[in-house]
Design an enzyme around this catalytic site. Structure first.
Site, PDB file in Angstrom:
ATOM      1  N   GLY A   1       0.836  -1.211   0.000  1.00  0.00           N
ATOM      2  CA  GLY A   1       0.000   0.000   0.000  1.00  0.00           C
ATOM      3  C   GLY A   1       0.863   1.250   0.000  1.00  0.00           C
ATOM      4  N   ALA A   2       1.970   1.195  -0.758  1.00  0.00           N
ATOM      5  CA  ALA A   2       2.966   2.283  -0.696  1.00  0.00           C
ATOM      6  C   ALA A   2       2.828   3.276  -1.843  1.00  0.00           C
ATOM      7  CB  ALA A   2       4.373   1.694  -0.667  1.00  0.00           C
TER       8      ALA A   2
ATOM      9  N   ASP B   1      -2.336  -7.419  -5.252  1.00  0.00           N
ATOM     10  CA  ASP B   1      -3.452  -7.262  -4.321  1.00  0.00           C
ATOM     11  C   ASP B   1      -3.133  -8.101  -3.077  1.00  0.00           C
ATOM     12  OD1 ASP B   1      -5.813  -7.433  -2.905  1.00  0.00           O
ATOM     13  OD2 ASP B   1      -7.071  -7.795  -4.666  1.00  0.00           O
ATOM     14  N   VAL B   2      -3.003  -7.447  -1.925  1.00  0.00           N
ATOM     15  CA  VAL B   2      -2.587  -8.186  -0.716  1.00  0.00           C
ATOM     16  C   VAL B   2      -3.647  -9.175  -0.230  1.00  0.00           C
ATOM     17  CG1 VAL B   2      -0.990  -6.389   0.076  1.00  0.00           C
ATOM     18  CG2 VAL B   2      -3.364  -6.387   0.918  1.00  0.00           C
TER      19      VAL B   2
ATOM     20  N   ASN C   1       1.389  -2.623   5.297  1.00  0.00           N
ATOM     21  CA  ASN C   1       0.743  -1.328   5.560  1.00  0.00           C
ATOM     22  C   ASN C   1      -0.615  -1.177   4.886  1.00  0.00           C
ATOM     23  OD1 ASN C   1       0.892   1.817   6.023  1.00  0.00           O
ATOM     24  ND2 ASN C   1       0.567   1.548   3.818  1.00  0.00           N
TER      25      ASN C   1
ATOM     26  N   SER D   1      -3.637   0.419  14.268  1.00  0.00           N
ATOM     27  CA  SER D   1      -4.237   1.744  14.387  1.00  0.00           C
ATOM     28  C   SER D   1      -4.566   1.962  15.863  1.00  0.00           C
ATOM     29  CB  SER D   1      -5.541   1.787  13.572  1.00  0.00           C
ATOM     30  OG  SER D   1      -6.306   2.940  13.873  1.00  0.00           O
TER      31      SER D   1
ATOM     32  N   TYR E   1     -13.905  -1.798  10.960  1.00  0.00           N
ATOM     33  CA  TYR E   1     -12.496  -1.376  10.838  1.00  0.00           C
ATOM     34  C   TYR E   1     -11.761  -1.670  12.145  1.00  0.00           C
ATOM     35  CZ  TYR E   1      -8.517   1.805  10.019  1.00  0.00           C
ATOM     36  OH  TYR E   1      -7.256   2.354   9.868  1.00  0.00           O
TER      37      TYR E   1
ATOM     38  N   ALA F   1     -12.521  -3.921  14.355  1.00  0.00           N
ATOM     39  CA  ALA F   1     -12.361  -5.381  14.454  1.00  0.00           C
ATOM     40  C   ALA F   1     -11.154  -5.829  13.632  1.00  0.00           C
ATOM     41  CB  ALA F   1     -13.630  -6.084  13.963  1.00  0.00           C
TER      42      ALA F   1
ATOM     43  N   LYS G   1      -8.491  -4.115  12.881  1.00  0.00           N
ATOM     44  CA  LYS G   1      -7.219  -3.646  13.465  1.00  0.00           C
ATOM     45  C   LYS G   1      -6.923  -4.343  14.801  1.00  0.00           C
ATOM     46  CE  LYS G   1      -6.059  -0.796  10.114  1.00  0.00           C
ATOM     47  NZ  LYS G   1      -4.902  -1.117   9.257  1.00  0.00           N
TER      48      LYS G   1
HETATM   49  P1  NAD Z   1      -4.612   5.571   1.878  1.00  0.00           P
HETATM   50  O1  NAD Z   1      -5.972   5.167   1.474  1.00  0.00           O
HETATM   51  O2  NAD Z   1      -4.161   6.960   1.620  1.00  0.00           O
HETATM   52  O3  NAD Z   1      -3.538   4.584   1.188  1.00  0.00           O
HETATM   53  C1  NAD Z   1      -3.703   3.196   1.226  1.00  0.00           C
HETATM   54  C2  NAD Z   1      -2.999   2.581   0.025  1.00  0.00           C
HETATM   55  O4  NAD Z   1      -3.202   1.153   0.106  1.00  0.00           O
HETATM   56  C3  NAD Z   1      -3.583   3.058  -1.318  1.00  0.00           C
HETATM   57  O5  NAD Z   1      -2.539   3.460  -2.168  1.00  0.00           O
HETATM   58  C4  NAD Z   1      -4.302   1.821  -1.841  1.00  0.00           C
HETATM   59  O6  NAD Z   1      -4.282   1.716  -3.263  1.00  0.00           O
HETATM   60  C5  NAD Z   1      -3.503   0.685  -1.203  1.00  0.00           C
HETATM   61  N1  NAD Z   1      -4.300  -0.541  -1.124  1.00  0.00           N
HETATM   62  C6  NAD Z   1      -5.611  -0.676  -0.772  1.00  0.00           C
HETATM   63  N2  NAD Z   1      -6.007  -1.944  -0.891  1.00  0.00           N
HETATM   64  C7  NAD Z   1      -4.916  -2.650  -1.314  1.00  0.00           C
HETATM   65  C8  NAD Z   1      -4.709  -4.010  -1.644  1.00  0.00           C
HETATM   66  N3  NAD Z   1      -5.704  -4.908  -1.562  1.00  0.00           N
HETATM   67  N4  NAD Z   1      -3.487  -4.401  -2.051  1.00  0.00           N
HETATM   68  C9  NAD Z   1      -2.472  -3.496  -2.165  1.00  0.00           C
HETATM   69  N5  NAD Z   1      -2.624  -2.185  -1.888  1.00  0.00           N
HETATM   70  C10 NAD Z   1      -3.830  -1.771  -1.478  1.00  0.00           C
HETATM   71  O7  NAD Z   1      -4.482   5.187   3.423  1.00  0.00           O
HETATM   72  P2  NAD Z   1      -3.411   5.636   4.538  1.00  0.00           P
HETATM   73  O8  NAD Z   1      -4.042   6.664   5.360  1.00  0.00           O
HETATM   74  O9  NAD Z   1      -2.079   5.866   3.926  1.00  0.00           O
HETATM   75  O10 NAD Z   1      -3.405   4.290   5.395  1.00  0.00           O
HETATM   76  C11 NAD Z   1      -2.349   3.334   5.368  1.00  0.00           C
HETATM   77  C12 NAD Z   1      -2.529   2.365   6.514  1.00  0.00           C
HETATM   78  O11 NAD Z   1      -2.584   3.111   7.738  1.00  0.00           O
HETATM   79  C13 NAD Z   1      -3.835   1.581   6.471  1.00  0.00           C
HETATM   80  O12 NAD Z   1      -3.615   0.252   6.929  1.00  0.00           O
HETATM   81  C14 NAD Z   1      -4.746   2.311   7.430  1.00  0.00           C
HETATM   82  O13 NAD Z   1      -5.753   1.488   7.953  1.00  0.00           O
HETATM   83  C15 NAD Z   1      -3.734   2.732   8.480  1.00  0.00           C
HETATM   84  N6  NAD Z   1      -4.140   3.864   9.312  1.00  0.00           N
HETATM   85  C16 NAD Z   1      -4.413   5.078   8.756  1.00  0.00           C
HETATM   86  C17 NAD Z   1      -4.781   6.140   9.586  1.00  0.00           C
HETATM   87  C18 NAD Z   1      -5.092   7.511   9.043  1.00  0.00           C
HETATM   88  O14 NAD Z   1      -5.480   8.374   9.842  1.00  0.00           O
HETATM   89  N7  NAD Z   1      -4.952   7.793   7.770  1.00  0.00           N
HETATM   90  C19 NAD Z   1      -4.864   5.945  10.969  1.00  0.00           C
HETATM   91  C20 NAD Z   1      -4.575   4.688  11.489  1.00  0.00           C
HETATM   92  C21 NAD Z   1      -4.205   3.655  10.652  1.00  0.00           C
END
Ligand code: NAD
Length: 258
Positions: free
Chosen positions: A12-13, A62-63, A89, A141, A154, A156, A158
């Site tokens: 997810g980078a 796709d993870v 991630n 999270s 969500y 659940a 995490k």
């Molecule tokens: P984001 O939506 O900006 O980015 C997530 C990325 O993951 C996207 O580029 C997406 O294409 C990719 N992705 C989604 N499904 C995928 C899959 N099946 N296979 C591969 N890639 C996939 O989200 P973010 O805010 O950068 O969040 C990243 C991580 O941090 C997530 O696990 C999220 O739950 C966690 N998180 C985010 C926050 C926040 O406030 N933004 C807080 C706590 C935890």
């Protein structure tokens, strides 16, 4: 640079937190494998990482798919010959009341956030066992430590990541593999833009008001940046964290303290 010569995969980078982590690990000297579903974003992050003088490779996968995840780790092994750090991630969010939540919505969130972590951990650990060690770093999270309304599914997913990581940490410790989680708070990414919009609709408030309500409760007084999260992940990937396993560390400006 403390990660010189190491090989790190970040899922997810393509944007947000994962992008900041990939770039931070590259800055720390690691060769980084950039995974996402979005090919254009993957290519852009690979270019940015390569400019830091490390090797970088993009893999669209796709993870939630076992085939995709194993194809990814096979490609990492054929390209780099090792896998030292797996940052699981990738995650998604939807906002809904439990009363309206469908099984599909539940399954979709659990598939990416929980099954995706399981598959990436399993595939990476199979290589790390052969190598005699490695670092697995999973994205949980603050919602993996505490329930938040309209985020039951969500939360659940995490909580699942943290429970899985604790159990797995005990299973693989004798192989020199550590498993830890980072637990972000309210991070300024596309994900929070979506949450803010959806909470606004449920609560009948304007765009920006829902996130501001959270920010008002953050002792450090500002929204979190993806780079704040990347700093913790850089530490968890470093030799300084060698004696740490099975932990789930909040990085949230003090919003949740436990
Ligand atoms: P984001 O939506 O900006 O980015 C997530 C990325 O993951 C996207 O580029 C997406 O294409 C990719 N992705 C989604 N499904 C995928 C899959 N099946 N296979 C591969 N890639 C996939 O989200 P973010 O805010 O950068 O969040 C990243 C991580 O941090 C997530 O696990 C999220 O739950 C966690 N998180 C985010 C926050 C926040 O406030 N933004 C807080 C706590 C935890």
């Amino acid at each position: 640079m403390h990660l010189n010569g190491k090989v790190a995969v970040v899922t997810g980078a393509g944007r947000g937190i994962g992008k900041a982590i990939a770039l931070r690990l590259a800055q720390d000297g690691a060769n980084v494998v950039v995974n996402d579903l979005n090919a254009d974003n993957v290519a852009a992050v690979v270019r940015e990482a390569a400019r830091m003088g490390v090797k970088s490779m993009g893999i669209v996968a796709d993870v939630t798919s076992k085939d995709d995840v194993y194809r990814m780790t096979d490609r990492v092994m054929s390209e780099f010959g090792r896998l030292d750090i797996m940052v699981a991630n990738a995650g998604i969010v939807t906002v809904n009341t439990v009363l309206n939540l469908s099984e599909d919505e539940w399954d979709q969130v659990m598939a990416v956030n929980a099954r995706g972590v399981f598959l990436c951990n399993q595939a990476a650990a199979k290589q790390m066992v052969k190598q005699g060690g490695g670092k697995i770093i999973n994205c949980a999270s603050i919602a993996g430590h505490q329930g938040f309304p309209y985020e039951a599914h969500y939360c659940a997913s995490k909580f699942a990541v943290i429970g899985f990581s604790q159990a797995f940490a005990r299973e693989v410790a004798s192989h020199g593999i550590t498993v830890n989680c980072y637990c972000p708070g309210v991070v300024d990414t596309d994900m929070w833009e979506k949450i803010d919009g959806a909470l606004g609709e449920i609560n009948g408030v304007k765009k920006g008001e829902s996130i501001q309500k959270f920010i008002d409760q953050i002792p450090l007084g500002r929204v979190e940046t993806p780079e704040d999260v990347a700093g913790l992940v850089s530490y968890l990937a470093s030799p300084g964290a060698d004696y740490m396993t099975g932990q789930a560390i909040n990085i949230c400006g003090g919003l949740v303290m436990r």
